[in-house]
Design an enzyme around this catalytic site. Structure first.
Site, PDB file in Angstrom:
ATOM      1  CB  THR A  84      -0.923   0.002   1.238  1.00 27.48           C
ATOM      2  OG1 THR A  84      -1.560  -1.270   1.315  1.00 27.48           O
ATOM      3  CG2 THR A  84      -1.965   1.089   1.177  1.00 27.48           C
ATOM      4  CD  GLU A  85       3.012   2.830  -4.029  1.00 26.14           C
ATOM      5  OE1 GLU A  85       2.500   3.698  -4.769  1.00 26.14           O
ATOM      6  OE2 GLU A  85       3.952   2.104  -4.366  1.00 26.14           O
TER       7      GLU A  85
ATOM      8  N   GLY B 101      -4.323   2.097  -2.685  1.00 21.32           N
ATOM      9  CA  GLY B 101      -4.698   1.085  -1.699  1.00 21.32           C
ATOM     10  C   GLY B 101      -5.304  -0.125  -2.378  1.00 21.32           C
TER      11      GLY B 101
ATOM     12  CD  GLU C  10      -3.467  -8.803   4.933  1.00 29.62           C
ATOM     13  OE1 GLU C  10      -3.003  -8.643   3.790  1.00 29.62           O
ATOM     14  OE2 GLU C  10      -2.831  -8.545   5.960  1.00 29.62           O
ATOM     15  N   GLY C  11      -7.312  -6.615   1.694  1.00 32.14           N
ATOM     16  CA  GLY C  11      -8.462  -6.467   0.793  1.00 32.14           C
ATOM     17  C   GLY C  11      -9.686  -6.173   1.635  1.00 32.14           C
TER      18      GLY C  11
HETATM   19  C1  LIG Z   1      -3.745  -1.271  10.658  1.00 33.28           C
HETATM   20  C2  LIG Z   1      -3.423  -1.445   9.225  1.00 33.28           C
HETATM   21  C3  LIG Z   1      -2.352  -2.246   8.848  1.00 33.28           C
HETATM   22  C4  LIG Z   1      -1.993  -2.365   7.509  1.00 33.28           C
HETATM   23  N1  LIG Z   1      -0.893  -3.108   7.162  1.00 33.28           N
HETATM   24  C5  LIG Z   1      -0.480  -3.124   5.869  1.00 33.28           C
HETATM   25  C6  LIG Z   1       0.732  -3.794   5.508  1.00 33.28           C
HETATM   26  O1  LIG Z   1       1.411  -4.405   6.333  1.00 33.28           O
HETATM   27  N2  LIG Z   1       1.139  -3.747   4.209  1.00 33.28           N
HETATM   28  C7  LIG Z   1       0.411  -3.090   3.248  1.00 33.28           C
HETATM   29  O2  LIG Z   1       0.840  -3.073   2.112  1.00 33.28           O
HETATM   30  N3  LIG Z   1      -0.743  -2.443   3.576  1.00 33.28           N
HETATM   31  C8  LIG Z   1      -1.202  -2.446   4.849  1.00 33.28           C
HETATM   32  N4  LIG Z   1      -2.357  -1.792   5.193  1.00 33.28           N
HETATM   33  C9  LIG Z   1      -3.106  -1.092   4.165  1.00 33.28           C
HETATM   34  C10 LIG Z   1      -4.363  -1.831   3.726  1.00 33.28           C
HETATM   35  O3  LIG Z   1      -4.038  -2.966   3.005  1.00 33.28           O
HETATM   36  C11 LIG Z   1      -5.224  -0.841   2.931  1.00 33.28           C
HETATM   37  O4  LIG Z   1      -5.705   0.106   3.871  1.00 33.28           O
HETATM   38  C12 LIG Z   1      -6.354  -1.507   2.181  1.00 33.28           C
HETATM   39  O5  LIG Z   1      -5.877  -2.250   1.100  1.00 33.28           O
HETATM   40  C13 LIG Z   1      -7.364  -0.464   1.654  1.00 33.28           C
HETATM   41  O6  LIG Z   1      -6.710   0.540   0.958  1.00 33.28           O
HETATM   42  P1  LIG Z   1      -6.975   2.095   1.330  1.00 33.28           P
HETATM   43  O7  LIG Z   1      -6.913   2.215   2.797  1.00 33.28           O
HETATM   44  O8  LIG Z   1      -6.050   2.905   0.526  1.00 33.28           O
HETATM   45  O9  LIG Z   1      -8.465   2.345   0.911  1.00 33.28           O
HETATM   46  P2  LIG Z   1      -8.991   2.741  -0.563  1.00 33.28           P
HETATM   47  O10 LIG Z   1      -8.512   1.749  -1.563  1.00 33.28           O
HETATM   48  O11 LIG Z   1      -8.749   4.166  -0.816  1.00 33.28           O
HETATM   49  O12 LIG Z   1     -10.557   2.487  -0.371  1.00 33.28           O
HETATM   50  C14 LIG Z   1     -11.369   3.361   0.418  1.00 33.28           C
HETATM   51  C15 LIG Z   1     -12.755   2.748   0.516  1.00 33.28           C
HETATM   52  O13 LIG Z   1     -13.306   2.627  -0.782  1.00 33.28           O
HETATM   53  C16 LIG Z   1     -13.655   1.277  -1.036  1.00 33.28           C
HETATM   54  N5  LIG Z   1     -13.370   0.985  -2.444  1.00 33.28           N
HETATM   55  C17 LIG Z   1     -12.202   1.116  -3.129  1.00 33.28           C
HETATM   56  N6  LIG Z   1     -12.353   0.735  -4.401  1.00 33.28           N
HETATM   57  C18 LIG Z   1     -13.635   0.326  -4.534  1.00 33.28           C
HETATM   58  C19 LIG Z   1     -14.403  -0.220  -5.612  1.00 33.28           C
HETATM   59  N7  LIG Z   1     -13.862  -0.486  -6.810  1.00 33.28           N
HETATM   60  N8  LIG Z   1     -15.704  -0.518  -5.383  1.00 33.28           N
HETATM   61  C20 LIG Z   1     -16.263  -0.330  -4.170  1.00 33.28           C
HETATM   62  N9  LIG Z   1     -15.600   0.187  -3.102  1.00 33.28           N
HETATM   63  C21 LIG Z   1     -14.292   0.493  -3.284  1.00 33.28           C
HETATM   64  C22 LIG Z   1     -12.793   0.456  -0.087  1.00 33.28           C
HETATM   65  O14 LIG Z   1     -13.372  -0.817   0.208  1.00 33.28           O
HETATM   66  C23 LIG Z   1     -12.751   1.350   1.114  1.00 33.28           C
HETATM   67  O15 LIG Z   1     -13.930   1.144   1.869  1.00 33.28           O
HETATM   68  C24 LIG Z   1      -2.747  -1.684   6.524  1.00 33.28           C
HETATM   69  C25 LIG Z   1      -3.846  -0.908   6.901  1.00 33.28           C
HETATM   70  C26 LIG Z   1      -4.182  -0.779   8.227  1.00 33.28           C
HETATM   71  C27 LIG Z   1      -5.353   0.092   8.610  1.00 33.28           C
END
Ligand SMILES: Cc1cc2nc3c(=O)[nH]c(=O)nc-3n(C[C@H](O)[C@H](O)[C@H](O)COP(=O)(O)OP(=O)(O)OC[C@H]3O[C@@H](n4cnc5c(N)ncnc54)[C@H](O)[C@@H]3O)c2cc1C
Length: 387
Positions: A118-119, A123, A352-353
């Protein structure tokens, strides 16, 4: 499908339970409040052999380990999750020298691994990461930022997904690589002891041999292998967290009286407890099913794991929410762990999604299966007509 644990699995479960009750559970609230996991705790986990990343355990036993750790600390579960995600990715896609070099160190916990996908801008749409990797002589030069990286504050090795000529690719990046640094992220809703970090790579130089698999395999093969495994850990971890909520509620409602009766005697409380037990049981069966498929090497494992993770993480949000409700004001206080359970439960639906990503994957697979069945039926009808 066999859903009874073998005597070895029951024995392993008891050992995990004792370990968790003595070494993790008593300190989980303090770690949450101080927003850190002490190195001694990680060492205890490593010394017990629990960082071997599912390399030498059958799928159910590994699930039981995730469940027990998740029962005490979702933050610590996330160490097991990301560390074993990297182990699995190296095991499946690493070169023989990467496997020989890293797997023994990861198994003993001499090396702690983190997963960097993630960046700040990327996400859910993970294959579009913006971090770049450019081959220059015998090195790859990485530039970009990773965010929300669990145990990124302390990990020694990072599996980083970056674009190489526009193709998502995976790289093993050691903490001491030139141009690599991490920055703690504090004040998160949940997983507060997960030592979350931002990762900065500014002309970060790594040996060319640190590419995992081939250029272009980063998302489709390597990150997906890791994420499938991560969902498996999270699904089982949600069972543990759900069970912790239920156990706390069974005890609390047996001790607290209102209107002259124990809470457990009030039917609206019984409704919540009844739903908790039912939903935890349903999630457990989904996790066992995923474990059964994993053990068999059945390709439907990927979809069934998504379903288990999706259901279990939704389940634990409802269960943790009701747990706070049942505890009333005490549930909101730091004197009880239930507010931590609720905060951690929310994270389970994002990592994890997210739940939405799982819904999309599950629905797509449903349509795919439907189309296949329809085609089979049409072929049968055509064959009948010809006969
Ligand atoms: C405590 C914690 C630990 C983490 N650890 C790691 C780690 O070790 N390594 C790593 O790489 N990442 C990590 N993450 C990141 C995590 O994997 C991401 O937060 C996650 O993949 C969601 O991405 P985002 O937060 O950027 O949300 P976004 O992708 O911006 O999404 C925001 C919202 O929109 C929804 N959404 C997005 N696209 C769609 C679509 N096409 N249709 C419908 N709804 C949609 C999402 O479900 C979400 O509800 C961590 C996050 C947290 C909070």
């Amino acid at each position: 499908m066999e859903i009874e644990l073998t005597s070895q699995q029951i024995q392993a479960q008891e050992i995990f339970r004792t370990f968790v009750n003595t070494e993790i559970a008593p300190y989980a609230d303090q770690c949450d409040q101080e927003e850190k996991t002490p190195p001694e705790t990680i060492k205890k986990l490593a010394d017990a052999g629990y960082l071997e990343g599912g390399q030498n355990m059958d799928a159910i036993t590994f699930g039981l380990l995730c469940e027990e750790i998740g029962r005490a600390s979702a933050s610590l579960l996330s160490l097991l999750t990301v560390h074993s995600m990297v182990c699995q990715a190296i095991m499946k896609w690493g070169s023989s020298s990467q496997r020989a070099h890293w797997l023994p160190k990861l198994s003993t916990g001499e090396t702690i691994a983190a997963f960097g996908l993630t960046e700040p801008n990327i996400g859910s749409d993970a294959k579009s990461v913006e971090t770049t990797a450019v081959l220059s002589n015998n090195s790859y030069i990485l530039n970009g930022e990773k965010k929300w990286i669990s145990f990124g504050q302390v990990a020694d090795l990072f599996l980083i997904i970056a674009q190489c000529d526009g193709n998502p690719s995976a790289f093993l990046v050691e903490r001491n690589s030139p141009g690599f640094s991490t920055e703690p992220i504090k004040g998160l809703l949940g997983f507060r002891a997960a030592m979350i970090a931002k990762v900065h790579m500014n002309d970060c130089q790594i040996p060319k041999e640190n590419l995992v698999g081939r250029v272009g395999f980063g998302f489709s093969h390597i990150a997906n292998t890791a994420l499938d495994h991560g969902r498996y850990c999270v699904g089982w971890g949600c069972l543990g967290l759900g069970q912790a909520c239920l156990d706390t509620c069974l005890s609390y409602t047996s001790q607290r009286k209102q209107f002259g009766a124990y809470l457990k005697g009030h039917q609206l409380i019984q409704q919540m407890i009844g739903d908790m037990i039912t939903n935890i049981k349903a999630a457990r069966l989904l996790c066992y099913h995923a474990a059964y498929l994993k053990e068999k090497g059945d390709p439907s494992l990927i979809m069934e794991t998504s379903i288990a993770k999706y259901f279990a993480s939704r389940m634990v949000n409802q269960v943790a929410n009701d747990t706070v409700q049942i505890h009333g004001a005490n549930g909101c206080s730091s004197d009880y762990p239930v507010q931590r359970y609720l905060r951690d439960a929310k994270i389970m639906e994002i990592i994890e999604g997210s739940s939405q990503m799982q819904q999309i994957i599950i629905a797509k697979s449903g349509y795919h299966g439907f189309a296949l069945e329809r085609r089979k039926l049409q072929q049968k009808e055509k064959a009948k007509e010809k006969a």
